[in-house]
Design a protein around this motif. Structure first.
Motif, PDB file in Angstrom:
ATOM      1  N   ALA A 119       0.832  -1.212   0.000  1.00 15.11           N
ATOM      2  CA  ALA A 119       0.000   0.000   0.000  1.00 15.11           C
ATOM      3  C   ALA A 119       0.863   1.258   0.000  1.00 15.11           C
ATOM      4  CB  ALA A 119      -0.922  -0.001   1.216  1.00 15.11           C
ATOM      5  N   ASP A 120       2.009   1.210   0.700  1.00 18.27           N
ATOM      6  CA  ASP A 120       2.915   2.359   0.734  1.00 18.27           C
ATOM      7  C   ASP A 120       3.553   2.595  -0.632  1.00 18.27           C
ATOM      8  OD1 ASP A 120       2.542   2.893   3.511  1.00 18.27           O
ATOM      9  OD2 ASP A 120       3.903   1.242   3.994  1.00 18.27           O
ATOM     10  N   VAL A 121       3.880   1.507  -1.327  1.00 16.91           N
ATOM     11  CA  VAL A 121       4.428   1.643  -2.683  1.00 16.91           C
ATOM     12  C   VAL A 121       3.413   2.325  -3.586  1.00 16.91           C
ATOM     13  CG1 VAL A 121       5.214   0.401  -4.735  1.00 16.91           C
ATOM     14  CG2 VAL A 121       5.974  -0.341  -2.472  1.00 16.91           C
ATOM     15  N   SER A 122       2.182   1.856  -3.566  1.00 17.84           N
ATOM     16  CA  SER A 122       1.140   2.443  -4.416  1.00 17.84           C
ATOM     17  C   SER A 122       0.910   3.908  -4.084  1.00 17.84           C
ATOM     18  CB  SER A 122      -0.164   1.658  -4.260  1.00 17.84           C
ATOM     19  OG  SER A 122      -0.016   0.328  -4.719  1.00 17.84           O
ATOM     20  N   GLN A 157       3.092  -8.398  -6.153  1.00 16.45           N
ATOM     21  CA  GLN A 157       2.424  -8.084  -4.886  1.00 16.45           C
ATOM     22  C   GLN A 157       2.675  -6.641  -4.472  1.00 16.45           C
ATOM     23  OE1 GLN A 157       3.904 -10.311  -1.525  1.00 16.45           O
ATOM     24  NE2 GLN A 157       2.519  -9.307  -0.063  1.00 16.45           N
ATOM     25  N   TYR A 158       3.907  -6.181  -4.675  1.00 12.49           N
ATOM     26  CA  TYR A 158       4.295  -4.835  -4.240  1.00 12.49           C
ATOM     27  C   TYR A 158       4.175  -3.776  -5.340  1.00 12.49           C
ATOM     28  CZ  TYR A 158       6.026  -6.196   0.371  1.00 12.49           C
ATOM     29  OH  TYR A 158       6.110  -6.621   1.680  1.00 12.49           O
ATOM     30  N   ASN A 159       3.742  -4.185  -6.544  1.00 13.48           N
ATOM     31  CA  ASN A 159       3.592  -3.249  -7.655  1.00 13.48           C
ATOM     32  C   ASN A 159       4.922  -2.544  -7.958  1.00 13.48           C
ATOM     33  OD1 ASN A 159       2.369  -1.740  -9.713  1.00 13.48           O
ATOM     34  ND2 ASN A 159       1.718  -0.125  -8.299  1.00 13.48           N
ATOM     35  N   LEU A 160       5.978  -3.347  -8.090  1.00 10.75           N
ATOM     36  CA  LEU A 160       7.312  -2.812  -8.330  1.00 10.75           C
ATOM     37  C   LEU A 160       7.598  -2.695  -9.821  1.00 10.75           C
ATOM     38  CD1 LEU A 160       9.254  -4.822  -5.576  1.00 10.75           C
ATOM     39  CD2 LEU A 160       8.075  -2.614  -5.394  1.00 10.75           C
ATOM     40  N   ASP A 161       8.664  -1.939 -10.129  1.00 12.24           N
ATOM     41  CA  ASP A 161       8.978  -1.622 -11.522  1.00 12.24           C
ATOM     42  C   ASP A 161      10.298  -2.214 -12.004  1.00 12.24           C
ATOM     43  OD1 ASP A 161       6.769   0.507 -11.908  1.00 12.24           O
ATOM     44  OD2 ASP A 161       7.828   1.196 -10.116  1.00 12.24           O
ATOM     45  N   GLY A 162      11.198  -2.533 -11.080  1.00 11.90           N
ATOM     46  CA  GLY A 162      12.518  -2.960 -11.515  1.00 11.90           C
ATOM     47  C   GLY A 162      13.205  -3.845 -10.508  1.00 11.90           C
ATOM     48  N   ILE A 163      14.419  -4.262 -10.859  1.00 10.87           N
ATOM     49  CA  ILE A 163      15.218  -5.137 -10.008  1.00 10.87           C
ATOM     50  C   ILE A 163      16.655  -4.639  -9.980  1.00 10.87           C
ATOM     51  CG2 ILE A 163      15.766  -6.740 -11.881  1.00 10.87           C
ATOM     52  CD1 ILE A 163      15.586  -9.025  -9.870  1.00 10.87           C
ATOM     53  N   ASP A 164      17.270  -4.775  -8.818  1.00  7.89           N
ATOM     54  CA  ASP A 164      18.670  -4.409  -8.623  1.00  7.89           C
ATOM     55  C   ASP A 164      19.412  -5.643  -8.123  1.00  7.89           C
ATOM     56  OD1 ASP A 164      20.912  -2.395  -8.123  1.00  7.89           O
ATOM     57  OD2 ASP A 164      20.623  -3.186  -6.095  1.00  7.89           O
ATOM     58  N   ILE A 165      20.626  -5.846  -8.618  1.00  9.08           N
ATOM     59  CA  ILE A 165      21.421  -7.017  -8.241  1.00  9.08           C
ATOM     60  C   ILE A 165      22.552  -6.573  -7.325  1.00  9.08           C
ATOM     61  CG2 ILE A 165      22.692  -9.017  -9.074  1.00  9.08           C
ATOM     62  CD1 ILE A 165      19.752  -8.805 -10.099  1.00  9.08           C
ATOM     63  N   ASP A 166      22.534  -7.080  -6.070  1.00  9.44           N
ATOM     64  CA  ASP A 166      23.537  -6.643  -5.090  1.00  9.44           C
ATOM     65  C   ASP A 166      24.159  -7.827  -4.339  1.00  9.44           C
ATOM     66  OD1 ASP A 166      25.067  -4.794  -3.619  1.00  9.44           O
ATOM     67  OD2 ASP A 166      23.603  -4.776  -2.005  1.00  9.44           O
ATOM     68  N   TYR A 167      24.365  -8.940  -5.026  1.00  5.73           N
ATOM     69  CA  TYR A 167      25.148 -10.011  -4.408  1.00  5.73           C
ATOM     70  C   TYR A 167      26.585  -9.537  -4.224  1.00  5.73           C
ATOM     71  CZ  TYR A 167      21.540 -13.589  -4.812  1.00  5.73           C
ATOM     72  OH  TYR A 167      20.396 -14.334  -4.657  1.00  5.73           O
ATOM     73  N   GLU A 168      27.154  -9.839  -3.052  1.00  7.63           N
ATOM     74  CA  GLU A 168      28.506  -9.372  -2.741  1.00  7.63           C
ATOM     75  C   GLU A 168      29.462 -10.503  -2.372  1.00  7.63           C
ATOM     76  OE1 GLU A 168      28.313  -6.158   0.069  1.00  7.63           O
ATOM     77  OE2 GLU A 168      26.803  -5.064  -1.086  1.00  7.63           O
ATOM     78  N   ASN A 218       7.507  -8.867 -19.137  1.00  7.73           N
ATOM     79  CA  ASN A 218       6.945  -7.559 -18.758  1.00  7.73           C
ATOM     80  C   ASN A 218       6.658  -7.451 -17.266  1.00  7.73           C
ATOM     81  OD1 ASN A 218       6.885  -6.443 -21.438  1.00  7.73           O
ATOM     82  ND2 ASN A 218       5.090  -7.712 -21.859  1.00  7.73           N
ATOM     83  N   VAL A 219       7.468  -8.147 -16.474  1.00  3.00           N
ATOM     84  CA  VAL A 219       7.359  -8.042 -15.021  1.00  3.00           C
ATOM     85  C   VAL A 219       8.096  -6.805 -14.529  1.00  3.00           C
ATOM     86  CG1 VAL A 219       7.930  -9.186 -12.824  1.00  3.00           C
ATOM     87  CG2 VAL A 219       7.100 -10.536 -14.771  1.00  3.00           C
ATOM     88  N   ILE A 220       9.227  -6.473 -15.170  1.00  8.69           N
ATOM     89  CA  ILE A 220      10.012  -5.286 -14.824  1.00  8.69           C
ATOM     90  C   ILE A 220      10.283  -4.466 -16.083  1.00  8.69           C
ATOM     91  CG2 ILE A 220      11.119  -6.347 -12.824  1.00  8.69           C
ATOM     92  CD1 ILE A 220      13.642  -6.723 -14.603  1.00  8.69           C
ATOM     93  N   SER A 221      10.581  -3.187 -15.869  1.00 10.96           N
ATOM     94  CA  SER A 221      10.926  -2.316 -16.995  1.00 10.96           C
ATOM     95  C   SER A 221      12.382  -1.868 -16.960  1.00 10.96           C
ATOM     96  CB  SER A 221      10.010  -1.084 -17.015  1.00 10.96           C
ATOM     97  OG  SER A 221      10.125  -0.348 -15.803  1.00 10.96           O
ATOM     98  N   PHE A 222      13.080  -2.101 -15.842  1.00  4.94           N
ATOM     99  CA  PHE A 222      14.488  -1.718 -15.771  1.00  4.94           C
ATOM    100  C   PHE A 222      15.221  -2.612 -14.780  1.00  4.94           C
ATOM    101  CE2 PHE A 222      12.402   0.846 -12.519  1.00  4.94           C
ATOM    102  CZ  PHE A 222      13.242   0.712 -11.424  1.00  4.94           C
ATOM    103  N   ALA A 223      16.547  -2.628 -14.925  1.00  3.97           N
ATOM    104  CA  ALA A 223      17.393  -3.424 -14.034  1.00  3.97           C
ATOM    105  C   ALA A 223      18.694  -2.684 -13.784  1.00  3.97           C
ATOM    106  CB  ALA A 223      17.685  -4.796 -14.648  1.00  3.97           C
ATOM    107  N   SER A 224      19.249  -2.885 -12.587  1.00  2.00           N
ATOM    108  CA  SER A 224      20.546  -2.289 -12.249  1.00  2.00           C
ATOM    109  C   SER A 224      21.400  -3.331 -11.545  1.00  2.00           C
ATOM    110  CB  SER A 224      20.362  -1.066 -11.341  1.00  2.00           C
ATOM    111  OG  SER A 224      19.651  -1.397 -10.161  1.00  2.00           O
TER     112      SER A 224
END
Length: 307
Positions: free
Chosen positions: A96-99, A148-159, A183-189
């Motif tokens: 709900a906070d994301v929306s 579920q969270y209505n997100l737009d993208g994914i970030d990869i931070d394995y260290e 079409n689950v995400i529109s961008f990635a970092s």
């Protein structure tokens, strides 16, 4: 009069003049953008999206940190081979906070970062049982979280890694590609830093899958806290070379623990990069530790990008 002294007709000179002016122009090959990202939720300080100032003149990404393919039902926590769970402060950063933040600010997008350094004090490793099973599980579990969270993208931070760089590149590259194709995400970092093992894994990923990676959130704050402005600019150029053609973001940490701090020249360095047409954007780690100072540096960073 010899041939080298014969003046060229004006029409023949024009293309040469245009080419030279483009080469000399500070905007040639410009990568300046108004992109700003900030990690949020990892430190459980109660920070909310609505606490963070958002300049309408920037392209603003929140990055929820972290979703991790580990379970804490065992002691110590154990890997789940791509079955991701939410480990950010979901009580204050809910669907709900994301929306709500996206509705209030049309320039805001929200991503999820996967991996991170630790879970419940134990090291998180990239540790697939097999590439195919990890990718299948990751696509399924992350699609569920993202929707579920209505997100737009994914970030990869394995260290930390318990597999070779080729397997990492294959798994992560296929994950990003599949999420984009579906079409689950529109961008990635991706979020590498200057460590030989880390760089080896991320540069292998970059070599094979740079076409599906939109931003390089390079952790410049992982350098020494004694970093000078000139050193930062040198580091930045080095990483632009390592991730050639990528949108490499300048970065700072809001707790002053490492790298070139905002109090000691970070924004001056960013102005230099902007003047050279190199500033692809800025990101900060992390909103969790900024609440106590009124988000001073977030405001300054966004003002710089929007100007």
């Amino acid at each position: 009069m010899n041939a080298s002294s014969v003046p060229l007709p004006p029409l023949l000179l024009l293309p040469t003049i245009l080419i030279i002016s483009l080469i000399l122009s500070p905007l040639a090959g410009a990568q300046n953008s108004n992109h700003y990202s900030e990690y949020i939720g990892a430190l459980f300080t109660g920070v909310k999206f609505s606490d963070v100032p958002i300049n309408s003149g920037v392209d603003f990404h929140f990055i929820l940190s972290f979703a991790i393919d580990y379970t804490t039902t065992t002691s110590p926590p154990s890997p789940t081979n791509g079955d991701f769970n939410v480990y950010w402060d979901s009580g204050n950063l809910s669907p709900a906070d994301v929306s709500a933040i996206k509705q209030a600010h049309p320039n805001v997008k929200v991503a999820v970062s996967i991996g991170g350094a630790t879970v419940s004090g134990d090291t998180v490793y990239f540790s697939p049982s097999s590439a195919d099973s990890w990718v299948s599980n990751a696509v399924s579990s992350l699609t569920s979280i993202i929707q579920q969270y209505n997100l737009d993208g994914i970030d990869i931070d394995y260290e930390n890694f318990q597999t070779d760089s080729a397997t990492f590149a294959d798994c992560i590259g296929r994950l990003i590609s599949t999420l984009k194709t579906n079409n689950v995400i529109s961008f990635a970092s991706i979020a590498p830093f200057d460590n030989s093992d880390v760089q080896g894994h991320y540069q292998a990923l970059w070599a094979s899958y740079s076409n599906v990676i939109d931003f390089v959130n390079f952790q410049f704050y992982a350098y020494s806290s004694a970093t000078t402005e000139s050193q930062f600019l040198s580091y930045y150029d080095a990483q632009r070379s390592n991730y050639a053609g990528g949108q490499v973001l300048a970065s700072f940490t809001t707790d002053g623990s490492g790298g070139l701090s905002p109090a000691n020249g970070f924004f001056d360095a960013c102005q230099t990069l902007k003047g050279e047409g190199k500033l692809a954007g800025i990101f900060a780690w992390t909103a969790d530790s900024s609440k106590s100072n009124g988000f001073q540096y977030e405001t300054e960073a966004q003002n710089l990008l929007a100007s």
